[in-house]
Structures are given as C-alpha cells and as structure tokens.
Design an enzyme around this catalytic site. Structure first.
Site, PDB file in Angstrom:
ATOM      1  N   HIS A 390       0.815  -1.217   0.000  1.00  0.00           N
ATOM      2  CA  HIS A 390       0.000   0.000   0.000  1.00  0.00           C
ATOM      3  C   HIS A 390       0.852   1.271   0.000  1.00  0.00           C
ATOM      4  O   HIS A 390       0.309   2.378  -0.086  1.00  0.00           O
ATOM      5  CB  HIS A 390      -1.013  -0.021   1.158  1.00  0.00           C
ATOM      6  CG  HIS A 390      -0.479   0.382   2.483  1.00  0.00           C
ATOM      7  ND1 HIS A 390      -0.165  -0.529   3.473  1.00  0.00           N
ATOM      8  CD2 HIS A 390      -0.225   1.600   3.022  1.00  0.00           C
ATOM      9  CE1 HIS A 390       0.262   0.123   4.541  1.00  0.00           C
ATOM     10  NE2 HIS A 390       0.232   1.419   4.297  1.00  0.00           N
ATOM     11  N   ASP A 438      -0.054  -7.497   1.877  1.00  0.00           N
ATOM     12  CA  ASP A 438       0.431  -6.118   1.807  1.00  0.00           C
ATOM     13  C   ASP A 438       1.953  -6.118   1.811  1.00  0.00           C
ATOM     14  O   ASP A 438       2.591  -5.799   2.811  1.00  0.00           O
ATOM     15  CB  ASP A 438      -0.134  -5.341   3.018  1.00  0.00           C
ATOM     16  CG  ASP A 438       0.115  -3.850   2.908  1.00  0.00           C
ATOM     17  OD1 ASP A 438       0.528  -3.397   1.824  1.00  0.00           O
ATOM     18  OD2 ASP A 438      -0.100  -3.152   3.928  1.00  0.00           O
ATOM     19  N   SER A 534       4.317   2.671   7.878  1.00  0.00           N
ATOM     20  CA  SER A 534       4.014   1.576   6.956  1.00  0.00           C
ATOM     21  C   SER A 534       5.196   1.207   6.087  1.00  0.00           C
ATOM     22  O   SER A 534       5.987   2.077   5.685  1.00  0.00           O
ATOM     23  CB  SER A 534       2.871   1.973   6.027  1.00  0.00           C
ATOM     24  OG  SER A 534       1.664   1.761   6.673  1.00  0.00           O
TER      25      SER A 534
HETATM   26  N1  ARG Z   1      -1.209   2.057   7.327  1.00  0.00           N
HETATM   27  C1  ARG Z   1      -0.360   2.882   8.111  1.00  0.00           C
HETATM   28  C2  ARG Z   1       0.568   3.689   7.235  1.00  0.00           C
HETATM   29  O1  ARG Z   1       0.253   3.876   6.104  1.00  0.00           O
HETATM   30  C3  ARG Z   1       0.356   2.126   9.161  1.00  0.00           C
HETATM   31  C4  ARG Z   1      -0.541   1.914  10.263  1.00  0.00           C
HETATM   32  C5  ARG Z   1       0.013   1.117  11.352  1.00  0.00           C
HETATM   33  N2  ARG Z   1      -0.861   1.352  12.430  1.00  0.00           N
HETATM   34  C6  ARG Z   1      -0.791   0.810  13.603  1.00  0.00           C
HETATM   35  N3  ARG Z   1      -1.645   1.149  14.518  1.00  0.00           N
HETATM   36  N4  ARG Z   1       0.148  -0.035  13.875  1.00  0.00           N
HETATM   37  O2  ARG Z   1       1.558   4.221   7.656  1.00  0.00           O
END
Ligand code: ARG
Length: 592
Positions: A390, A438, A534
C-alpha cells in the site's frame, strides 16, 4: 546353546520403570502435542521445522534433493553399493536422494573384496540378533544392545532382506532371542554403533569396538509388519501411517521413523530438549557444536555445559557424521542480520525512543516521495528493499527515492545515501480493501553503477524462511518515521519494543488472517507503529543474535490503543515469493 534375554527393541528409555515419565495421566500426556500443528503433517523433510541435509535444499517448505553439482566440490571419494566410486559423500547422497537404491558402502575408493552385510541371527525371517560384517573386517560381529538406538533400528530394515515397510521402522516389543553358541563369539565383544538419523544404510553409521567387562546384551530387531500394531485410544499416528504409543511422542526419539512424533510439541518428556520451534531433540544434541533447532536455541548458554563423555576405543569405520558436518560448513553463508557495531541502547513510532546511531538500524530505509518520507522499508540485500504494497504504485516508480542510513530528514546526517527506484513488484494477490498480502519489493537502480548497490552503512536483515522462528510473546522492534503520540509529526527515526501477539482474531474479528499477518504491541498499547511507519520493519533477534525482518508495518485501528494492536505482514509466509523475485541465493540461509 543358552538363552539370553535381549530386550532389544526395549532400550532403557522405552521401559516405563526406568524412564522419568512426566506423568502417567493420558489426558496430560496428550497435552504435549499440538493438534493444530499435527494437521500440517510435518516430517523430517519439513524445512519449516527442521534443517535440510547438506545434499538437500528447502523448496516451498519441503527438503528436496540437490543435484550432485550443487554440492561443495572438496571432499574425498566414497564407494557405493553399485560398486562405483563418487567424488564426494555429498554427491553420492544427492544421487541416492534422487534415485534411491544406490547406497553408501565405504569411505575411500571401491575395493574388490569390500562388502558390508547385515543379517538377523535368529528365530525367523523378520526378527533376530543383528549381525554385521564390516567392509574391512573378515568376520561377522554382533552389535551391543546398549549402543543400539532407535535411529539404528529404523535402519536395520533398510539393508536387510526382511523389509516389510521401508518407511515404517521397527516394532518395539519384548522378545527372547536365541543366543549363538559360545564358540561362535566371545560374548564380551560386540560392536557399538552410532547413527545420527539421516543415514539410509547401517554402513553409514560409525562402528566402534570396546572391550567391556562381563556380559553385554546384544542388539536384536523385530521388523514392523502392517498389522503388527493396531491403533488404540492411546496411540499416536505418525504421518507415515505407523502407530506408536502416545507416550513416545515428544520424547526426543524419532519413534515414527519420519520424525513426525517430535515436530509438534509444547513440551518434551524424558531426556530431551524443546526447541523454541516446538521440536523435541535428544539432549545429547544440546551444546554439541551443531545447530539442531532452527531457532538456534540448542547452542546457546553452553558454557559449563558438560557433554556426555564417550570412552570408545577402536574406531572401525569412517565417521561419516563428521563428514556431513564438514560439508555443512562448506555451504555458502549469508551475511545478514548482524550489526557492525552494537551501541548500548540509550533509554528513551508512538511511545518510541529516538534512534541515535545508524548502525543500530542498518536495514531501515525511508521511502521518499515528493515531500518527505512517506513510508519505511527494509533492506534485504543486493539492490532490494522490502516494503508494504500500500506504500507504492508501479506507475510512480521513477518518483521514489530510497534513503538509507537516515536518522533525521530535517537535519540530515552525513552517512545518508540516496538511491532511485528501478522496479517495483507488488504482490499479485495484494488486496487493498482487506490489506491481505500487503507486501512489495523495490529494486534500486544502483549508483554510480547500475545494478550494483553499494551501501557501506547498511546491512541486510535476514528473511525468515519458517513461521516457527519466532513465537507469540517474543520481543521485537518496530521502527520508523511515522506519526508519534497525538499524531504529531516526526522527523527523526524512532523505535520501540513490542511483543508478538497470538490469536489476534479476537482483536480484529474477520479482518485478521493468521497465515499472512502478525500482530504485535504492548499490553497497554503504549508502543505502536502509526501513520507513516508503513512498509517499515518489525525485526526480531534470535538466540544467536541474528536479526530477521519478521513483519512489515501494514495496518491497525488507530495508533497505540490497547486492544487494537499493530498488524504486520508476516514475512515468513512470503519467503518463496521474495526468493522467486530476488533470487534464492540472496536470501537463502541454508541450502540454496
Ligand atoms: N497504514 C499505516 C501507514 O500507512 C500504518 C498503520 C500502522 N498502524 C498501527 N496502529 N500499527 O503508515
């Protein structure tokens, strides 16, 4: 003629009265094996649980035969049962693995008079006292009962003509065997035999002779027949179909012959050691200088550990086990997961501490897109970066910059090296709505030479090949430039310690996929990854201080909320996918 009792198949550890049984209650006995794991039908060829032999390689969770040319070149010639010599033991074993039938006969070249034979002196075709004739000995000799281990018993049915079922091992029951006449042999002399478990012929085991005072039992064998042992409530069914007593599962002894009774254990009974990977190994393998647990925990804390002393005398055959170990040491080694210098971490992601030295996070990279670091990534060797699907789009490949050795992107440190992305590979089954799969790979261009990535301050993290390398409650480290507490912006690399969490479906019903995802966090939720982290690493360090990228930061409900742990892509599930794209030799630790 005199009758002597030979309790052969009943070694001491089979006798309940001389064995320290954990408990006699069957319901508790059953507790040692893990049903969910048993359903996966692991055997000695399952490289998620055990190491492959040096003449095998691990492909999609199974040890398969290497081709002879993939063996290390040096070694001495060996002779096979087909009368031909082979340049190395590894080459013969790889040929045997491909075409079972031709077996090891002796170390060195083939001799005209060289013969090894095994026969059963005794009652019927299928049972008797084990008699062998070694290649360099003129007379037949018996094997001492005391040295006759289960491993060797399984082997006896291979070279003899009393084969009922090759893969099923011998049956252990109490028998009285007719003892040969005294003139036939000096009853104080018998052969000691040591087998390791990978052998396919008794000729590969090491034979020694030792004069013992007084009578020694002689080794006998009763071959296993299809209907010899019928299943009962108390029996354990091996993957090969054999039934053994439930009390023999998880005792470190390969009773099944295919090791399936030792690979799904929550505890071990008797004289055996529990690997963190849930495998029971014999205690003699602990601190023996060879790593037997895939998790490496059998070779740590060995100072002051006294191995059992052997008072063997005359060695009659070559030590092929030593040769196997030597071959293993010649296999190519990866350099990954070991930091160049270890700084004492100074005590101070959400709730994380700032990183002070690039050397502490040599695999961490930042992915920069237009303004600022948008995602993290993990260097895994060559020109390859692992990240979250992503985080990247193939259409934007030319816009990404990979920042390595970066600590603070507002006040850049001098070690920073920036690479451009050359290619992006997104997992073909990535699902943007469920976050399944992912995971993505970025190939860097290389600078100044294309395709060569020189990153002096970076070290690759190792890619885990088995989902059993780390377990719930293990402590791991997450790092990144993502949002901090109360969503504040962060410019310097932060890290925090989190625990791996099992049964995560209870926190995320219908959203968590066990095989592909891993949860991690702390009880109070105070440490977590957050927006911007992420694609970055969740790394775990094994008993030998080797660091693996266990997870890729993927998703989570809010950040740092108890009951809502961070969810990571479970990298071990993607080993084959990664190795397919980057090349096996870049990430395969053992046996490419
Ligand atoms: N999807 C998030 C990003 O794009 C990462 C989220 C991780 N969240 C968590 N509570 N561990 O950076």
């Amino acid at each position: 003629m005199k009758l002597v009792r030979v309790f052969l198949l009943l070694l001491c550890f089979y006798l309940s009265f001389c064995k320290p049984t954990l408990t006699s209650d069957t319901s508790q006995e059953e507790d040692l094996v893990e049903a969910k794991c048993l359903a996966k039908k692991y055997t000695h060829l399952s490289c998620n649980k055990v190491f492959c032999q040096p003449w095998q390689k691990c492909v999609e969770g199974t040890c398969v035969c290497k081709l002879p040319y993939q063996c290390p070149k040096n070694g001495t010639a060996v002779c096979a049962t087909n009368g031909r010599s082979y340049p190395t033991y590894c080459q013969l074993k790889s040929l045997e693995c491909l075409h079972p039938g031709t077996k090891f006969l002796n170390n060195g070249i083939c001799k005209a008079e060289g013969k090894f034979s095994v026969s059963l002196y005794g009652n019927t075709n299928s049972e008797g006292i084990v008699e062998v004739k070694l290649v360099d000995q003129d007379t037949k000799m018996f094997i001492c009962e005391s040295s006759w281990s289960w491993t060797c018993k399984v082997l006896i049915i291979l070279p003899s003509r009393f084969i009922y079922s090759i893969s099923r091992g011998a049956l252990d029951i109490q028998r009285r065997f007719t003892f040969p006449e005294e003139t036939y042999l000096n009853s104080t002399e018998c052969l000691h035999v040591h087998c390791r478990g990978y052998e396919t012929s008794l000729a590969e085991c090491t034979f020694t002779k030792r004069r013992a005072k007084g009578y020694q039992g002689l080794a006998g064998v009763v071959c296993y027949t299809e209907n010899a042992e019928l299943p009962t409530d108390e029996s354990f069914q091996c993957v090969n179909g054999k039934y053994i007593s439930q009390t023999k599962a998880c005792d470190g002894v390969n009773d099944c012959g295919d090791q399936s009774d030792e690979l799904c254990c929550k505890g071990c009974r008797g004289d055996s050691f529990l690997c963190k990977s849930g495998v029971c190994i014999p205690s003699q393998y602990k601190c023996n200088g060879e790593v037997d647990c895939i998790t490496g925990d059998d070779e740590v804390n060995c100072e002051g550990f006294a191995p059992a002393t052997q008072e063997e005398t005359e060695i009659l055959t070559a030590d092929m086990n030593a040769e196997r170990k030597r071959i293993k040491s010649l296999l190519p080694k990866l350099s990954c997961g070991v930091k160049n210098s270890v700084h004492a971490r100074r005590k101070r992601v959400v709730g994380g501490r700032p990183a002070h030295h690039v050397e502490d996070f040599p695999w961490q990279v930042g992915i920069k897109e237009a303004d600022g670091i948008s995602c993290g990534g993990i260097y895994i060797g060559g020109c390859w970066i692992l990240t979250a699907a992503h985080c990247v789009r193939v259409s934007k490949t030319h816009r990404y910059q990979i920042w390595t050795s970066l600590l603070d992107w507002i006040r850049p440190n001098r070690e920073i090296k920036v690479e451009l992305a050359n290619r992006i590979i997104i997992h073909e089954k990535y699902n943007a709505s469920t976050y399944q799969n992912d995971i993505a790979l970025i190939e860097m261009k290389g600078y100044p030479n294309p395709k060569v990535c020189k990153l002096p301050k970076s070290t690759p993290a190792c890619v885990p090949w088995s989902p059993y390398l780390f377990q719930p409650n293990d402590r791991c480290i997450v790092s990144g430039w993502g949002r901090g507490k109360d969503k504040q912006k962060v410019f310097s690399l932060k890290w925090g310690e989190v625990n791996l969490i099992g049964n995560c479906s209870k926190f995320y019903p219908n959203r968590f996929y066990e095989k592909e995802m891993q949860c991690a966090g702390t009880a109070d939720g105070s440490i977590d990854a957050c927006k911007g982290d992420s694609g970055g690493p969740l790394v775990c360090t094994d008993a030998n201080n080797v660091t693996y990228v266990w997870g890729v930061v993927s998703w989570g409900e809010n950040c740092g909320k108890p009951e809502f742990p961070g969810v990571y892509t479970k990298v071990a599930n993607y080993f084959d996918w990664i190795s397919y794209h980057v090349g096996r030799s870049l990430i395969s630790q053992y046996n490419i």
